[in-house]
Design an enzyme around this catalytic site. Structure first.
Site, PDB file in Angstrom:
ATOM      1  CD  GLU A  33       1.501   3.173  -3.310  1.00 58.30           C
ATOM      2  OE1 GLU A  33       0.309   2.946  -3.570  1.00 58.30           O
ATOM      3  OE2 GLU A  33       2.013   2.991  -2.195  1.00 58.30           O
ATOM      4  CB  THR A  35       1.323  -1.870  -9.530  1.00 59.06           C
ATOM      5  OG1 THR A  35       0.839  -1.955  -8.190  1.00 59.06           O
ATOM      6  CG2 THR A  35       2.814  -1.633  -9.517  1.00 59.06           C
ATOM      7  CG  ASP A  36      -4.367   0.367  -8.240  1.00 62.28           C
ATOM      8  OD1 ASP A  36      -3.800   1.252  -8.902  1.00 62.28           O
ATOM      9  OD2 ASP A  36      -5.253   0.599  -7.404  1.00 62.28           O
ATOM     10  N   GLY A 125      -7.260  13.365   3.629  1.00 60.80           N
ATOM     11  CA  GLY A 125      -6.295  13.749   2.588  1.00 60.80           C
ATOM     12  C   GLY A 125      -4.886  13.269   2.887  1.00 60.80           C
ATOM     13  CG  LEU A 128      -3.256   6.938   6.028  1.00 63.68           C
ATOM     14  CD1 LEU A 128      -3.260   7.052   7.543  1.00 63.68           C
ATOM     15  CD2 LEU A 128      -2.240   5.883   5.595  1.00 63.68           C
ATOM     16  CB  SER A 129      -7.928   4.887   1.477  1.00 63.20           C
ATOM     17  OG  SER A 129      -7.146   4.675   0.373  1.00 63.20           O
ATOM     18  CG  ASP A 176      -6.969   3.294  -2.458  1.00 66.82           C
ATOM     19  OD1 ASP A 176      -5.895   2.675  -2.429  1.00 66.82           O
ATOM     20  OD2 ASP A 176      -7.073   4.470  -2.838  1.00 66.82           O
TER      21      ASP A 176
HETATM   22  C1  GLA Z   1      -4.556   5.880  -5.034  1.00 68.43           C
HETATM   23  C2  GLA Z   1      -5.563   5.100  -5.862  1.00 68.43           C
HETATM   24  C3  GLA Z   1      -5.181   3.625  -5.949  1.00 68.43           C
HETATM   25  C4  GLA Z   1      -3.738   3.441  -6.359  1.00 68.43           C
HETATM   26  C5  GLA Z   1      -2.806   4.336  -5.543  1.00 68.43           C
HETATM   27  C6  GLA Z   1      -1.383   4.311  -6.039  1.00 68.43           C
HETATM   28  O1  GLA Z   1      -4.604   5.463  -3.692  1.00 68.43           O
HETATM   29  O2  GLA Z   1      -6.856   5.220  -5.338  1.00 68.43           O
HETATM   30  O3  GLA Z   1      -6.060   2.949  -6.827  1.00 68.43           O
HETATM   31  O4  GLA Z   1      -3.577   3.658  -7.736  1.00 68.43           O
HETATM   32  O5  GLA Z   1      -3.244   5.687  -5.534  1.00 68.43           O
HETATM   33  O6  GLA Z   1      -0.832   3.050  -5.865  1.00 68.43           O
END
Ligand code: GLA
Length: 389
Positions: A33, A35-36, A125, A128-129, A176
């Site tokens: 988390e 880290t991206d 929100g 879960l994207s 995501d």
């Molecule tokens: C959100 C961002 C991702 C990532 C996460 C944390 O979901 O969209 O790119 O940085 O937070 O890991």
């Protein structure tokens, strides 16, 4: 669900002749988390819940958007003849508009519009994207409807991230959109965000399930501290680079970090960078354990990940902390952590089959007592990427 969006389409726009239906999943990140955007590894998977669409191309340049999740907003319109730019009035439609804009930026301009109706069964929100799901869904639809056949699913992920960064103003990483565009049933994706090299790793939980607990604390990435955390990591990296030749925090081992951390010279920045480095290494290890079928150690590393996000990265808050703390009191919980950006949203836990009911009951009650409103629980499955349905 296909029925739901077709019926909705008919109600809102009239005729359904020639309408096509599509789906894109949501995602949950198992470990790795924040880290991206630090050149590290992530380990997310696509879910079987996601966003559904019924869509039909138009003969003119009009775009019409409608979501069954925001019926009070009604139909949102835009015209391809006008310059596409973010517009608060257009609310959620800024996500699809951003993708149309991003396609055009890459030389894939469309001049005929469409009518679209969306329905998502991802809680909005929740972490879960739901927004990345809409982005990848729209990209996939543009590819299919307008014949952009050379666009790959990795392109869809990159276009989604580009649009979120440049159109919607959130400096998110690639996780995501990548997890959603590249999702594969029963597998998580071990992705190196530095190189975009990835491997699918089967998630065999034997007699356990993935349970999501949604805190119901609403947050928007844009107004959260997300961009601030990212800037703090960039600053810490800059200070490390003054003493060591390194491109990203993800390039450092724990030992290397310890040997240069004093160069950062600020306790807060040091904690942020420490999380990024240790979380990346933890993710690599966790995947090794999962491949060896050692779910217990995988679960322990999830718990360590949460501790680091709480203490060093400071992106949890009392709602998520309560969910994890209470989860870890339940017998049969193998691992539990916040997932996604944090500051609200949800947790993901690995829970033994026989403990799932108890988990939902006891974590739910404790949460309500402490926070004052309910959390929601979902037992989820890992699903595929975008598709026509
Ligand atoms: C959100 C961002 C991702 C990532 C996460 C944390 O979901 O969209 O790119 O940085 O937070 O890991």
């Amino acid at each position: 669900m296909k029925d739901t969006v077709l019926k909705g389409f008919e109600k809102v726009y009239g005729d359904t002749t020639g309408v096509r239906c599509f789906f894109a999943p949501g995602r949950v990140n198992l470990i790795g988390e924040h880290t991206d955007y630090n050149g590290g590894h992530v380990f997310p998977c696509a879910l079987t819940i996601g966003t559904y669409a019924a869509v039909k191309k138009r003969d003119d340049s009009l775009l019409r958007f409608y979501s069954l999740n925001f019926e009070n907003i009604g139909v949102i319109t835009a015209d391809l003849k006008d310059e596409l730019k973010p517009d608060k009035e257009r609310d959620w439609a800024n996500y699809p508009l951003g993708i149309i804009w991003a396609f055009a930026e890459r030389g894939m301009k469309i001049d005929k519009g469409f009518d679209i109706l969306l329905y998502g069964n991802i809680p909005n929100g929740s972490g879960l994207s739901s927004s990345a799901s809409v982005e990848v869904l729209i990209g996939y639809i543009l590819k299919e409807l307008y014949g952009f056949k050379d666009v790959t699913n990795i392109d869809l992920a990159l276009i989604g991230q580009f649009s979120e960064n440049k159109f919607n103003g959130v400096n998110c990483g690639i996780m995501d959109q990548f997890a959603i565009a590249m999702g594969k049933k029963d597998s998580a994706i071990f992705l190196d965000t530095n190189t975009l090299k990835y491997e699918y790793s089967p998630v065999k939980l034997k007699n356990a399930k993935l349970v999501i607990a949604c805190s119901n604390k609403k947050r928007g990435l844009g107004d959260s501290k997300y961009n601030e955390r990212r800037a703090q990591c960039e600053e810490a990296l800059k200070r490390i680079q003054a003493v060591k030749d390194v491109k990203t925090l993800g390039d450092l081992t724990e030992e290397e970090f310890e040997s240069v951390r004093s160069a950062i010279g600020d306790p807060i920045l040091e904690k942020r960078a420490k999380h990024a480095v240790y979380e990346n290494r933890r993710t690599v290890k966790a995947v090794e354990y999962l491949l060896k079928d050692d779910i217990d150690t995988f679960g322990k590393l999830m718990i360590d990940s949460d501790t680091s996000l709480r203490e060093d990265y400071e992106v949890t808050g009392k709602e998520l902390d309560t969910l994890v703390r209470e989860a870890l009191k339940v017998k049969g919980v193998i691992g539990s952590r916040m997932t996604g950006a944090g500051f609200g949203g949800c947790t993901v836990s690995i829970v033994k089959d026989e403990a799932v009911d108890d988990f939902i009951k006891s974590v739910g009650e404790a949460y309500k007592n402490e926070i004052g409103y309910d959390a929601d629980f979902y037992t989820v499955e890992i699903g595929d990427g975008p598709k026509e349905i």
